[in-house]
Write a protein that holds these residues in place. Sequence first.
Motif: not given
Length: 541
Positions: A388-397, A410-414
């Motif tokens: 769901l695109e919240q990967s701890v230790f693996n941020h997108p940038d 902002y939060y609507k990105t989720w």
Amino acid sequence: MPYLDTYSGSWTKKEARHLLRRASFGVTQSLVDTSVSLGLSETLNILFSENELPNPPLKYVLDGTSNGEALDPAANYGETWIHGDVVPVEDANTSAKNIILRYRTRSLYAWSYLQMQNAEMSIREKLTLFWHNHFVSVNGNPHLEYYYMNLLRTNSLGNFKELTKQITIDPNMLRFLSGNQNLNTAPNENYSRELLELFTVGKGDAVGNGDYTNYTESDVIEIAKVLTGWRTRGLTNADALTSYFQSNRHTTGDKNLSHRFNNAVISENGDQEYKDVIDKIFEQEECSLYITRQLYIWFVNSEITSEIETNIIIPLAEIVRNNDYDISEALKKLLASEHFFENVFCMIKSPLDLMLSATKSLLLSAPTTSVKEEYEFAYILYLACSDLEQSVFNHPDVAGWKAYYQGPLYYKTWVNNFLLPKRLEYCKVLVTGGDLVIDDKNYTVPPLVPVLLIATNITNAEDPNILINELASQLFNYEITESQIISLKDILIPGLPDFEWTIEYTDFLGNPSDDAIRISVENKLRSLISVMLQMSEFQIM
């Protein structure tokens, strides 16, 4: 408007849930009851208490010779591997080494999820994730990642300035942002740029060629020179987990900052020079304003209007400065404020908040019959959050997750068209059991939510209206409409009058060992609760 005045309204389950959900990950009914009995002030005191650090991650697979089992010389099953070599297996057996590193990584990721799952009344894990998103550092080696996160966890409740100093020479960060390649013969600006733009003062608007509101391009260059000479050793070295200063690779002499820093001069100071420049950066009021805005977005609301800036950000930033960048007092002030308790249902849950609010509200925890089962289950939920695109230790940038910095969404990105169906399906599977398909691989989740226990903890649950309203209160934290109750009753007892549920549930209470009645009631409750978790009301907090 009172803004930062201490909340003076009634302290009920509603207010307790709001605080605990924002300040931690999910909430059990027991914690809510405890908070109500404690009151706001004492709840905050416990939330901010310095607890012992958790025990480190464990080896959760058995040694063997087949099926990719890990022959890890660093630990036996059920023991921690963090004291072993950073790169295992001395005979350079690449296959064996990769197997061990893979299981250690999974162990770390599962363990990290368990820290959030098992945290009681504490803000530490929420703040640890905040700092992880603030000081993004992606590496891929489980040892380096563990000690980097341990640094954030240890300092999560402490001093922003001191944490900045420690993270600047952290081996994981030195590798990630090329600090170990920052030499006097070839200064590397990666870290100095992010130190200013993302970690301390923020960039601000461009006001001239290479000149921004809060720093200039010349500052990036000069601070890079300050930081030259810090190195890391190879991963096969016994001291791979420490950094060191090499004076012959350091740019000597004075470094001159711009008018943005009052033309300050950083005098030659060898391995202490990085502290001097960070102290100088933190003399800028913008440091306190910048971190206060980040905390506000993380805990309260993504919208910072001029009114919020004047009445919330500026006074809280002053508290931060007055406490020499210890953040706890300002954050307590914010979380105790009238303003905080007015900002409800305006934050779409992050994947971690979503998963953990589901599991903790529904008394679902990883199986504890064995370390293997516990870690494997936690790893599946970690993967679900990553999917769901919240990967701890693996941020997108390096800027972190977009939900906390990229407007206007902002939060609507989720919850875009791709992610929302996945969120809803994962919520359903947590309750009903089934397969989660992640990266084309199936992970089976058993129906572990104790729906019968949840129902029996509700007084007068034989009345479907009371049952649904109480579940809504626990899951949504506010009353739902009559039309929603009618729709949900149609899930529980499709097309039937209320008394049909009353009869069936009363029969179950009187005959709990009757498998037919128990299974029927259990299935109805699973259907009801799974639908409630998919409602929009559950997606926000």
